[in-house]
Write a protein that holds these residues in place. Structure first.
Motif, short mmCIF file in Angstrom:
data_model
loop_
_atom_site.label_atom_id
_atom_site.label_comp_id
_atom_site.label_asym_id
_atom_site.label_seq_id
_atom_site.Cartn_x
_atom_site.Cartn_y
_atom_site.Cartn_z
N VAL A 92 0.87 -1.17 0.00
CA VAL A 92 0.00 0.00 0.00
C VAL A 92 0.91 1.23 0.00
CG1 VAL A 92 -1.83 1.25 1.20
CG2 VAL A 92 -1.76 -1.26 1.29
N VAL A 93 0.80 2.02 -1.04
CA VAL A 93 1.66 3.18 -1.23
C VAL A 93 0.96 4.43 -0.74
CG1 VAL A 93 2.97 4.52 -2.92
CG2 VAL A 93 2.57 2.10 -3.31
N CYS A 94 1.64 5.23 0.06
CA CYS A 94 1.11 6.52 0.46
C CYS A 94 1.20 7.45 -0.75
CB CYS A 94 1.90 7.10 1.62
SG CYS A 94 1.33 8.74 2.10
N SER A 95 0.09 7.67 -1.40
CA SER A 95 0.08 8.43 -2.65
C SER A 95 0.33 9.92 -2.46
CB SER A 95 -1.25 8.22 -3.38
OG SER A 95 -2.33 8.66 -2.58
N THR A 96 0.24 10.40 -1.23
CA THR A 96 0.44 11.83 -0.96
C THR A 96 1.76 12.12 -0.27
OG1 THR A 96 -0.81 11.63 1.10
CG2 THR A 96 -2.04 12.30 -0.87
N CYS A 97 2.64 11.12 -0.15
CA CYS A 97 3.93 11.31 0.51
C CYS A 97 4.79 12.34 -0.22
CB CYS A 97 4.70 9.99 0.57
SG CYS A 97 4.55 9.14 2.13
N ARG A 98 5.61 12.99 0.56
CA ARG A 98 6.57 13.96 0.02
C ARG A 98 7.51 13.29 -0.97
NH1 ARG A 98 7.22 18.57 2.59
NH2 ARG A 98 9.43 18.70 2.10
N PHE A 99 8.07 14.06 -1.87
CA PHE A 99 9.04 13.58 -2.85
C PHE A 99 10.36 13.22 -2.17
CE2 PHE A 99 12.42 14.33 -5.97
CZ PHE A 99 12.02 13.47 -6.97
N TYR A 108 6.49 -10.83 -9.42
CA TYR A 108 5.65 -9.97 -8.58
C TYR A 108 4.16 -10.15 -8.85
CZ TYR A 108 10.28 -7.76 -8.57
OH TYR A 108 11.63 -7.54 -8.49
N ALA A 109 3.81 -11.19 -9.58
CA ALA A 109 2.42 -11.39 -10.01
C ALA A 109 1.44 -11.50 -8.84
CB ALA A 109 2.31 -12.62 -10.90
N GLY A 110 1.84 -12.07 -7.72
CA GLY A 110 0.93 -12.24 -6.59
C GLY A 110 0.91 -11.09 -5.61
N ILE A 111 1.55 -9.99 -5.96
CA ILE A 111 1.63 -8.84 -5.06
C ILE A 111 0.78 -7.71 -5.60
CG2 ILE A 111 3.17 -7.15 -3.98
CD1 ILE A 111 5.44 -9.28 -4.49
N ALA A 112 -0.25 -7.35 -4.86
CA ALA A 112 -1.12 -6.23 -5.26
C ALA A 112 -0.45 -4.92 -4.86
CB ALA A 112 -2.48 -6.35 -4.58
N ILE A 113 -0.70 -3.89 -5.63
CA ILE A 113 -0.21 -2.55 -5.31
C ILE A 113 -1.41 -1.63 -5.22
CG2 ILE A 113 1.25 -0.63 -6.05
CD1 ILE A 113 2.86 -2.84 -7.62
N HIS A 114 -1.59 -1.03 -4.06
CA HIS A 114 -2.73 -0.15 -3.81
C HIS A 114 -2.22 1.23 -3.40
CE1 HIS A 114 -5.20 -3.72 -3.84
NE2 HIS A 114 -4.57 -4.21 -2.79
N ASP A 115 -2.97 2.25 -3.75
CA ASP A 115 -2.69 3.62 -3.31
C ASP A 115 -3.61 3.98 -2.17
OD1 ASP A 115 -0.75 4.21 -5.30
OD2 ASP A 115 -2.34 4.58 -6.74
N MET A 116 -3.09 4.75 -1.23
CA MET A 116 -3.89 5.28 -0.14
C MET A 116 -3.36 6.67 0.20
SD MET A 116 -4.60 3.60 3.57
CE MET A 116 -4.60 4.69 4.98
N PRO A 117 -4.23 7.66 0.27
CA PRO A 117 -3.74 8.98 0.65
C PRO A 117 -3.40 9.01 2.13
CG PRO A 117 -6.11 9.04 0.26
CD PRO A 117 -5.65 7.66 -0.08
N CYS A 118 -2.16 9.26 2.42
CA CYS A 118 -1.60 9.48 3.76
C CYS A 118 -1.64 8.24 4.66
CB CYS A 118 -2.26 10.65 4.46
SG CYS A 118 -1.19 11.26 5.80
N LEU A 119 -0.47 7.72 4.90
CA LEU A 119 -0.29 6.64 5.87
C LEU A 119 0.08 7.20 7.25
CD1 LEU A 119 1.67 3.97 3.79
CD2 LEU A 119 -0.71 3.88 4.53
N PHE A 120 0.07 8.49 7.41
CA PHE A 120 0.40 9.17 8.67
C PHE A 120 1.84 8.92 9.10
CE2 PHE A 120 -3.92 10.16 10.87
CZ PHE A 120 -4.42 10.64 9.69
#
Length: 135
Positions: free
Chosen positions: A12-19, A50-62
């Motif tokens: 799960v990727v924090c889509s709003t993280c700083r660069f 990597y076929a069995g690994i899902a990639i999801h976006d989530m705004p802000c993981l805090f």
């Protein structure tokens, strides 16, 4: 507030993280988390490991004290938050290589000797699965 996703191993990727620690966005005004998500999806699409690994976006993981953070999780396994990555293909490969080893593990514990160099020093937290604690 919550969106259902398929079970299984996921990054799960924090889509709003700083660069970076110094900059909020890249030179095109895009957040680092969005760039890291793009790199993860592009690499996953080209490599069957990597076929069995899902990639999801989530705004802000805090995890705002760190930039480019991801949460690695799977049902019944210890989960991890990692951060301070460059939003590029090298970081994406290290994350996905670790995630593949994590997916193959029984409880989410990957021996240190098997960690890709690119994830060492990037772990922020680990959390036990519901109903358990790590020993």
């Amino acid at each position: 507030m919550l969106k259902a996703e398929e079970g299984g191993t996921a990054v799960v990727v924090c889509s709003t993280c700083r660069f970076s620690a110094q900059a909020r966005d890249d030179d095109r005004g895009v957040r680092g988390g969005a760039r890291l998500g793009e790199a993860l999806r592009a690499l996953a699409a080209t490599d069957t490991r990597y076929a069995g690994i899902a990639i999801h976006d989530m705004p802000c993981l805090f995890a705002c004290g760190d930039h480019c953070t991801v949460h690695l999780r799977a049902p019944g396994k210890v989960s991890y938050v990692l951060g301070r990555f460059a939003p590029d293909r090298d970081a994406a490969r290290a994350i996905l290589d670790y995630a593949a080893r994590y997916a193959d593990s029984d409880h989410g514990s990957v021996p240190y000797a098997e960690w890709p160099e690119g994830v060492k020093g990037h772990f922020i937290t680990r959390s036990p699965p519901e109903g358990y604690v790590a020993t």
